[in-house]
Structures are given as C-alpha cells and as structure tokens.
Motif scaffolding. Structure first.
Motif, PDB file in Angstrom:
ATOM      1  N   UNK A   1       0.797  -1.225   0.000  1.00 42.61           N
ATOM      2  CA  UNK A   1       0.000   0.000   0.000  1.00 42.61           C
ATOM      3  C   UNK A   1       0.824   1.267   0.000  1.00 42.61           C
ATOM      4  N   UNK A   2       2.038   1.208   0.571  1.00 42.85           N
ATOM      5  CA  UNK A   2       2.894   2.395   0.631  1.00 42.85           C
ATOM      6  C   UNK A   2       3.587   2.667  -0.703  1.00 42.85           C
ATOM      7  N   UNK A   3       3.613   1.674  -1.586  1.00 43.62           N
ATOM      8  CA  UNK A   3       4.371   1.802  -2.830  1.00 43.62           C
ATOM      9  C   UNK A   3       3.923   2.956  -3.725  1.00 43.62           C
ATOM     10  N   UNK A   4       2.610   3.197  -3.922  1.00 45.49           N
ATOM     11  CA  UNK A   4       2.216   4.338  -4.765  1.00 45.49           C
ATOM     12  C   UNK A   4       2.723   5.673  -4.227  1.00 45.49           C
ATOM     13  N   UNK A   5       2.715   5.806  -2.892  1.00 47.00           N
ATOM     14  CA  UNK A   5       3.222   7.046  -2.281  1.00 47.00           C
ATOM     15  C   UNK A   5       4.711   7.180  -2.540  1.00 47.00           C
ATOM     16  N   UNK A   6       5.432   6.079  -2.342  1.00 44.76           N
ATOM     17  CA  UNK A   6       6.882   6.122  -2.521  1.00 44.76           C
ATOM     18  C   UNK A   6       7.251   6.372  -3.979  1.00 44.76           C
ATOM     19  N   UNK A   7       6.420   5.924  -4.905  1.00 44.23           N
ATOM     20  CA  UNK A   7       6.699   6.138  -6.325  1.00 44.23           C
ATOM     21  C   UNK A   7       6.691   7.625  -6.666  1.00 44.23           C
ATOM     22  N   UNK A   8       5.736   8.354  -6.088  1.00 38.20           N
ATOM     23  CA  UNK A   8       5.663   9.802  -6.306  1.00 38.20           C
ATOM     24  C   UNK A   8       6.920  10.473  -5.763  1.00 38.20           C
ATOM     25  N   UNK A   9       7.330  10.080  -4.566  1.00 34.26           N
ATOM     26  CA  UNK A   9       8.526  10.663  -3.956  1.00 34.26           C
ATOM     27  C   UNK A   9       9.786  10.287  -4.724  1.00 34.26           C
ATOM     28  N   UNK A  10       9.798   9.067  -5.267  1.00 30.58           N
ATOM     29  CA  UNK A  10      10.957   8.623  -6.039  1.00 30.58           C
ATOM     30  C   UNK A  10      11.172   9.524  -7.252  1.00 30.58           C
ATOM     31  N   UNK A  11      10.108   9.824  -7.963  1.00 31.80           N
ATOM     32  CA  UNK A  11      10.211  10.671  -9.156  1.00 31.80           C
ATOM     33  C   UNK A  11      10.742  12.056  -8.798  1.00 31.80           C
ATOM     34  N   UNK A  12      10.297  12.561  -7.653  1.00 34.69           N
ATOM     35  CA  UNK A  12      10.793  13.868  -7.196  1.00 34.69           C
ATOM     36  C   UNK A  12      12.288  13.806  -6.889  1.00 34.69           C
ATOM     37  N   UNK A  13      12.705  12.717  -6.240  1.00 36.58           N
ATOM     38  CA  UNK A  13      14.105  12.575  -5.845  1.00 36.58           C
ATOM     39  C   UNK A  13      15.023  12.404  -7.054  1.00 36.58           C
ATOM     40  N   UNK A  14      14.563  11.652  -8.045  1.00 33.06           N
ATOM     41  CA  UNK A  14      15.385  11.409  -9.233  1.00 33.06           C
ATOM     42  C   UNK A  14      15.718  12.718  -9.956  1.00 33.06           C
ATOM     43  N   UNK A  15      14.800  13.671  -9.913  1.00 31.72           N
ATOM     44  CA  UNK A  15      15.027  14.958 -10.567  1.00 31.72           C
ATOM     45  C   UNK A  15      16.210  15.712  -9.962  1.00 31.72           C
ATOM     46  N   UNK A  16      16.569  15.379  -8.726  1.00 24.81           N
ATOM     47  CA  UNK A  16      17.672  16.065  -8.054  1.00 24.81           C
ATOM     48  C   UNK A  16      19.021  15.386  -8.278  1.00 24.81           C
ATOM     49  N   UNK A  17      19.022  14.269  -8.976  1.00 27.85           N
ATOM     50  CA  UNK A  17      20.234  13.446  -9.101  1.00 27.85           C
ATOM     51  C   UNK A  17      21.419  14.212  -9.665  1.00 27.85           C
ATOM     52  N   UNK A  18      21.189  15.017 -10.689  1.00 29.27           N
ATOM     53  CA  UNK A  18      22.290  15.706 -11.367  1.00 29.27           C
ATOM     54  C   UNK A  18      22.911  16.802 -10.513  1.00 29.27           C
TER      55      UNK A  18
END
Length: 249
Positions: free
Chosen positions: A13-30
């Motif tokens: 159940x937590x996975x959809x929430x974490x997916x949204x946060x993951x996309x936000x975090x990936x944008x900061x990678x560079x």
C-alpha cells in the motif's frame, strides 16, 4: 492473522506514495554528489522498511553503529529470514543496495527503487548471471556505493548458518573496500517459524568490526572466508544465548 494482513497491506500500500517521492528525488540526481543522492534515495526505503517492521509489532535493536566506516563498504550478513532486508534497511543509517534474486523484478514499483539504490539482480539458475552480478557489484562499490550481500545464498530460517559462497571475497578485494560483518538474529521468528504467518518477534542486529582489504589480502581465500563466517556465527550464537537468558528470567 491480523499482523500478517496489516504488514503486507502496508508493504504494497505504501508503494504508490513512494513512487511519487521517487520521481521527485530522481530529478535532483544531477545536482547531488553520489553520497548525497544515495542518502536522499535511502529515505523512502528506510521509511517503508520501518513501517513494515512496526506493523509486525516486533522489537528491533541494533548495536555497533559506531563501527560504520566512511565511504563504500561491503556489508556481509547471515540470512535468516524474509524480514532481514526490512530489518537492516530500517536500522542501518548508511545507504546501501543489495544483491537480490531476479524474481523481485516482477513486483510493482519496488524494482524502480532498487535500481536507484544500486541493487544488483541475480539469476541463481544462470552461471553467467552469477558472474555478472559479481562484476556489477564491484563496479557499484568502485563508484562509491555500499552493497549488502548474503553469502549463504538462501535463508537459514533460524537453523544453523550455511556455508559462505566465495564471491563476496573477490568483490571486496577487487573493489578495494572493507567488509563489515553483520549478525542478525530473530527475523525467522516473524514468519518462517510460523507457517508464513506474521508474528511479533525480538530481533537483534550486531555490526561487527570492519575487516580491511589489506588484512584480507594477507590471507588465503578459504581462511578469510572462514574468519568472516566465524565472526558472524559467534555473534549470532551470543545473541541467541542472550535471548534465551531473557526468556528464562
């Protein structure tokens, strides 16, 4: 049964929430260093793992956090049960990926996170895949990421520790990183010993003294493997004895 339902409901159940946060975090990678990005990515898996362990109603303690070295490290742990990964993710503050069987790729969202965590996928039925997993792990360690490996290759389910496969020794030497032995006890009491039903358990984790590459290079491979295996086995035995004493009192 209620513990089982609530635990697995949160797990997925937590996975959809974490997916949204993951996309936000990936944008900061560079914009971040390897260390900074690994720490950022680690936050969601750590929350997820802590939520899982909370819902099992287990008591989890860890000792030896002062032994965590700076820089990349190869965590080498015994493998007791399915809850080893959530236990270690929720208690070890140092970000790490891990070697996982390829079947995990079938789960939703989880593989996306594992890729960003620098996990390595292994097909245990394919020798070429096993060799590639070793070279991939070496490369990730050289890039500055920490990795966890279970050299037994399968869960002991609370029985005696199995033999350690030799691959982890080559990984540490070729990547030129220290090994941090990890002893874990009690995770099989959560599910494996209960006919796959989740029950509360007392889980203990002990981080042992890191072993430098210089020390490993002075030993023959079989000797070095035996040293790491013995350290972990003795720590697990001590934790088991302590648990028994507490139960008797």
């Amino acid at each position: 049964m209620f513990n089982t339902i609530r635990t697995f409901s949160f797990l997925f159940g937590y996975l959809p929430i974490s997916a949204v946060n993951l996309k936000k975090n990936i944008k900061q990678k560079s914009t971040l260093s390897v260390k900074e990005y690994d720490q950022l990515i680690h936050t969601e898996p750590q929350k997820w793992a802590a939520g899982i362990m909370k819902r099992t109603k287990s008591t989890v303690t860890i000792a030896g956090l002062d032994k965590l070295p700076d820089g990349p490290v190869l965590f080498v742990s015994n493998h007791e049960g399915n809850f080893d990964i959530p236990t270690l993710l929720s208690t070890i503050p140092k970000p790490f990926g891990f070697i996982s069987k390829k079947e995990v790729n079938k789960f939703p969202i989880i593989p996306m996170y594992m890729k960003e965590m620098n996990c390595v996928f292994l097909d245990r039925t394919d020798r070429r895949s096993a060799l590639k997993s070793i070279t991939d792990t070496i490369e990730k360690l050289k890039e500055g990421h920490s990795i966890l490996i279970f050299p037994e290759g399968t869960r002991s389910k609370g029985q005696s520790m199995g033999e350690f496969k030799a691959g982890f020794m080559r990984i540490a030497k070729d990547a030129d990183v220290p090994i941090l032995p990890v002893a874990i006890h009690g995770t099989s009491d959560i599910m494996e010993k209960n006919n796959n039903k989740v029950k509360a358990a007392t889980v203990t984790v002990q981080l042992l003294d890191p072993v430098s590459v210089d020390v490993l290079k002075d030993m023959k491979p079989k000797e070095a493997i035996a040293v790491i295996h013995t350290q972990i086995e003795e720590a697990v035995s001590a934790m088991s004895a302590e648990k028994q004493r507490n139960n008797d009192n």
